[in-house]
Design an enzyme around this catalytic site. Structure first.
Site, short mmCIF file in Angstrom:
data_model
loop_
_atom_site.label_atom_id
_atom_site.label_comp_id
_atom_site.label_asym_id
_atom_site.label_seq_id
_atom_site.Cartn_x
_atom_site.Cartn_y
_atom_site.Cartn_z
N ASN A 19 0.84 -1.21 0.00
CA ASN A 19 0.00 0.00 0.00
C ASN A 19 0.87 1.25 0.00
OD1 ASN A 19 -3.05 -0.44 0.16
ND2 ASN A 19 -2.28 -1.99 1.59
N ASN A 112 -6.53 4.86 8.37
CA ASN A 112 -6.11 3.47 8.37
C ASN A 112 -6.81 2.75 7.21
OD1 ASN A 112 -4.93 1.02 9.34
ND2 ASN A 112 -6.90 0.47 10.26
N HIS A 114 -8.14 -1.04 6.36
CA HIS A 114 -8.44 -2.31 7.03
C HIS A 114 -9.03 -3.28 6.00
CE1 HIS A 114 -9.34 -5.04 10.26
NE2 HIS A 114 -10.54 -5.22 9.75
N SER A 141 -11.58 -1.19 3.67
CA SER A 141 -12.17 0.09 4.10
C SER A 141 -11.07 1.07 4.50
CB SER A 141 -13.05 -0.12 5.34
OG SER A 141 -13.99 -1.16 5.14
N ASP A 150 -10.33 -0.37 14.85
CA ASP A 150 -11.00 -0.53 13.55
C ASP A 150 -12.45 -0.01 13.60
OD1 ASP A 150 -8.67 -1.73 12.58
OD2 ASP A 150 -9.35 -3.72 13.20
C1 GAR Z 1 -3.06 -4.84 3.97
O1 GAR Z 1 -3.90 -5.84 3.47
C2 GAR Z 1 -3.80 -3.99 4.99
O2 GAR Z 1 -5.15 -3.80 4.67
C3 GAR Z 1 -3.64 -4.81 6.23
O3 GAR Z 1 -2.33 -5.31 6.19
C4 GAR Z 1 -1.94 -5.45 4.81
C5 GAR Z 1 -0.63 -4.72 4.64
O4 GAR Z 1 -0.12 -4.97 3.36
N1 GAR Z 1 -3.87 -4.04 7.41
C6 GAR Z 1 -4.36 -4.55 8.54
O5 GAR Z 1 -4.64 -5.72 8.68
C7 GAR Z 1 -4.53 -3.54 9.66
N2 GAR Z 1 -5.24 -4.11 10.74
P1 GAR Z 1 1.03 -4.05 2.78
O6 GAR Z 1 2.12 -3.98 3.85
O7 GAR Z 1 1.51 -4.79 1.56
O8 GAR Z 1 0.46 -2.70 2.48
#
Ligand code: GAR
Length: 222
Positions: A19, A112, A114, A141, A150
């Site tokens: 992300n 954030n 999620h 979201s 969350d």
């Molecule tokens: C993503 O899927 C994000 O939505 C999730 O962790 C992943 C990070 O991926 N976040 C959570 O679970 C927060 N509670 P990334 O490091 O490749 O962006």
């Protein structure tokens, strides 16, 4: 012609940073009016830090294990973040629970992402739980962060189908692809002053949102 002012953004990560990469790419192409002022990870050596360095952004580590307790870690984190004078702080796969002291400090300027269609499936293992619950739709979201885990006001969601034969990994990959569109767009709206938090409500284009927006509809109406 007046250029849109760039806002200063600090991104907090704990891992892979895909992300973060989507945000860095759009910032570099000029699509996103942000200057990524710093990337901070609570886990040393993660791949997201390398992505920041590649983009020429300060990549900082603050290992929560070096602190006696959560308040001590958060005090140091606030100091480190605020040194970079952010207009907005984005949690992008940041896997630490935050106390009310932290979330109040950044109220209205802390986002954030999620991986679920909030308010469904707060917390961890969202893909596994969505499959187990027999959901036919799942997604991600973007919300303003408050003290409730969350649970803060949701700005926008993106949905994907849950397909027959999906396992948590195939579903996660489908959601992640949407996440990479969702987060930069929400950040852009914040930067442009189109989205803001007022009390417990999200305002969008000068009106309180009755329901969170959907990514697909937002992309169509751009
Ligand atoms: C993503 O899927 C994000 O939505 C999730 O962790 C992943 C990070 O991926 N976040 C959570 O679970 C927060 N509670 P990334 O490091 O490749 O962006």
């Amino acid at each position: 012609m007046s250029a849109v002012r760039k806002i200063r953004l600090v991104v907090l990560i704990s891992g892979r940073g895909s992300n973060l990469q989507a945000i860095l790419d759009q910032a570099a192409s000029g699509e996103l009016p942000v200057e990524v002022a710093a990337v901070i990870s609570n886990r040393p050596g993660v791949h997201g830090l390398e992505r920041a360095r590649q983009a020429g952004v300060p990549a900082l580590e603050l290992d929560h294990k070096h602190f006696a307790n959560r308040p001590a870690f958060e005090a140091a984190l606030i100091e480190l973040i605020d040194r970079h004078r952010p207009d907005l702080v984005a949690l992008a796969g940041f896997m630490r629970v935050l106390t009310a002291d932290f979330t109040e400090h950044y109220r209205g300027r802390l986002l954030n992402i999620h991986p679920s269609l909030l308010p469904k499936f707060r917390g961890l293992h969202t893909h596994e739980r969505a499959i187990a619950a027999g959901e036919t739709e799942h997604g991600a979201s973007i919300h303003f962060v408050t003290a409730e885990l969350d649970g803060g006001p949701v700005i926008m969601r993106a949905r994907v189908p849950v397909l027959l034969g999906d396992d948590p990994d195939t579903l996660a990959a489908r959601v992640l692809e949407r996440e990479h569109r969702l987060y930069p767009l929400a950040i852009r709206w914040f930067a442009e002053g189109r989205v803001r938090l007022d009390g417990e409500r999200v305002w969008f284009d000068g009106k309180p949102l009755a329901e969170p927006l959907w990514l697909e509809e937002a992309l169509l109406s751009r």
